[in-house]
Scaffold this motif. Structure first.
Motif: not given
Length: 89
Positions: A60-69
């Motif tokens: 529940t911590l990473l943003t969608p952009d961080e996940q996409a990286a």
């Protein structure tokens, strides 16, 4: 869920993560020391760099952009989206 392999880049060790276990649990079972706290994907303590493979993010911590990286994950809850992951451990 499915089983998958994790490769530890620093040691070259490879482990299978069964569908009913977390990466963290498999590492602990094999004597690999990793820092963790909550085991729920909410504290961020077990954040681990990903060198190869696609991550199925369940934190529940990473943003969608961080996940996409696709360059970091929380090994207490997240899993591989494919057959394997290489971690910077």
């Amino acid at each position: 869920m499915h089983a998958f392999e994790i490769r530890l880049a620093r040691s070259g060790e490879v482990f299978t993560v069964p569908e009913d276990r977390s990466i963290l649990e498999v590492l602990e079972d094999n004597g690999i020391d990793v820092i963790f706290s909550c085991r729920e994907g909410t504290c961020g303590t077990c954040e681990t760099p990903v060198l190869a493979g696609a991550v199925d993010h369940r934190d529940t911590l990473l943003t969608p952009d961080e996940q996409a990286a696709n360059d970091t994950m929380f090994i207490c809850v997240s899993r591989a989206a494919g057959p394997s992951l290489t971690l910077d451990l």
